[in-house]
Write a protein that holds these residues in place. Structure first.
Motif, PDB file in Angstrom:
ATOM      1  N   UNK A 197       0.828  -1.211   0.000  1.00  0.00           N
ATOM      2  CA  UNK A 197       0.000   0.000   0.000  1.00  0.00           C
ATOM      3  C   UNK A 197       0.857   1.254   0.000  1.00  0.00           C
ATOM      4  N   UNK A 198       0.281   2.326  -0.523  1.00  0.00           N
ATOM      5  CA  UNK A 198       0.889   3.640  -0.356  1.00  0.00           C
ATOM      6  C   UNK A 198       0.473   4.203   1.003  1.00  0.00           C
ATOM      7  N   UNK A 199       1.131   5.271   1.419  1.00  0.00           N
ATOM      8  CA  UNK A 199       0.745   5.918   2.676  1.00  0.00           C
ATOM      9  C   UNK A 199      -0.697   6.404   2.607  1.00  0.00           C
ATOM     10  N   UNK A 200      -1.098   6.941   1.461  1.00  0.00           N
ATOM     11  CA  UNK A 200      -2.464   7.447   1.315  1.00  0.00           C
ATOM     12  C   UNK A 200      -3.468   6.310   1.461  1.00  0.00           C
ATOM     13  N   UNK A 248       4.585   8.695   7.731  1.00  0.00           N
ATOM     14  CA  UNK A 248       5.859   9.412   7.710  1.00  0.00           C
ATOM     15  C   UNK A 248       6.713   8.807   6.606  1.00  0.00           C
ATOM     16  N   UNK A 249       7.378   9.639   5.847  1.00  0.00           N
ATOM     17  CA  UNK A 249       8.185   9.141   4.734  1.00  0.00           C
ATOM     18  C   UNK A 249       9.485   8.482   5.196  1.00  0.00           C
ATOM     19  N   UNK A 285       6.699   5.040   2.172  1.00  0.00           N
ATOM     20  CA  UNK A 285       6.960   5.563   3.508  1.00  0.00           C
ATOM     21  C   UNK A 285       6.547   4.562   4.571  1.00  0.00           C
ATOM     22  N   UNK A 286       6.039   5.078   5.677  1.00  0.00           N
ATOM     23  CA  UNK A 286       5.709   4.224   6.821  1.00  0.00           C
ATOM     24  C   UNK A 286       4.380   4.644   7.441  1.00  0.00           C
ATOM     25  N   UNK A 287       3.724   3.649   8.065  1.00  0.00           N
ATOM     26  CA  UNK A 287       2.546   3.918   8.871  1.00  0.00           C
ATOM     27  C   UNK A 287       2.955   3.859  10.335  1.00  0.00           C
ATOM     28  N   UNK A 288       2.551   4.863  11.098  1.00  0.00           N
ATOM     29  CA  UNK A 288       2.820   4.910  12.530  1.00  0.00           C
ATOM     30  C   UNK A 288       1.516   4.572  13.254  1.00  0.00           C
TER      31      UNK A 288
END
Length: 273
Positions: free
Chosen positions: A215-218, A251-252, A262-265
């Motif tokens: 997945x993308x961050x979006x 966050x990228x 990027x990343x999911x927090x």
């Protein structure tokens, strides 16, 4: 002559509408709900016993809206309109045609857009900047009946299912307030939907809530916001552990779950298994 009106529901959206009917001076002639033991874990599940007793409204509990006792009771009470709101069972033709004027439902999109299930999650997943609620006459199709009224809801880019559910609840109340008098006095003028503009959104399953590294961050951000409370929540599999994610940010450079860009927090989560 004043119309006789019944209301079938087992969730908060329906109870909010019922309470508004009485807040504006209206009355109901019959309430219909599920038996107490059914759908105990359903999101927003409510019980109508206290309201029924307090307002002296007959309460019918049925396993299925299409049971013969439903049809017999609607006929016995001489019901003109039946509201069916927040009820997962599909009303069959005999139920739809038993009330003298028909049945009324609500759908949390601007019909004919977004026919089908899981309208609130799909609205967020699709990144729409507006949605709404439609009051319409139920027919034998899926969300295809004539429109009685609509109200638009503008959506901020960071809206969650929790927030949207509350807005949808408030909009149900507004539509009841706006159209109750016209329904009771028989002056509503329903308009046919434009089928050429119709879209249908598919049913979602629990496994559709999985966050994955592709997945993308979006996409991940939208998924978390779309299926948070009152829905089952998004989840991420890490070996035998399941992380149930209720709130997150992106966050990228760094974070808990690596994604395409990027990343999911995970800001709020539970560990299962």
């Amino acid at each position: 002559m004043k119309k006789k009106i019944a209301f079938a529901t087992c969730v908060q959206l329906g109870l909010s509408c019922i309470e508004e009917i009485y807040n504006i001076g209206g009355e109901l002639d019959l309430l219909i709900t599920l038996p107490d033991h059914k759908a105990e874990n359903k999101s927003g599940r409510i019980y109508l016993d206290e309201f029924s007793q307090r307002n002296d409204v007959p309460l019918l509990k049925v396993d299925n809206i299409n049971d013969q006792i439903t049809i017999d009771t609607l006929k016995e009470k001489g019901i003109d309109w039946l509201f069916i709101i927040g009820w997962s069972q599909i009303a069959k033709p005999e139920v739809l045609h038993t009330p003298k004027e028909g049945c009324i439902g609500m759908h949390p999109t601007l019909l004919p857009e977004g026919r089908g299930r899981a309208a609130i999650p799909w609205t967020i997943i699709k990144g729409l900047d507006r949605t709404g609620v439609t009051m319409f006459k139920l027919d034998e199709g899926v969300d295809t009946g004539d429109i009685i009224g609509q109200k638009t809801i503008d959506l901020p880019s960071d809206i969650t299912a929790t927030d949207l559910y509350e807005k949808v609840n408030d909009t149900h109340i507004e539509l009841i307030s706006d159209y109750w008098t016209s329904i009771v006095d028989g002056s509503i003028e329903p308009m046919a939907q434009d089928d050429s503009k119709a879209t249908k959104w598919p049913r979602r399953k629990p496994e559709d809530g999985e966050i994955h590294n592709g997945m993308t961050m979006l996409e991940a951000d939208r998924l978390v916001r779309a299926v948070t409370s009152p829905y089952p929540g998004a989840f991420f599999m890490d070996g035998q552990k399941v992380y149930r994610v209720w709130d997150a940010s992106t966050n990228r450079e760094s974070g808990d779950i690596p994604l395409q860009d990027g990343y999911l927090i995970m800001n709020q989560y539970e560990i299962e298994g």
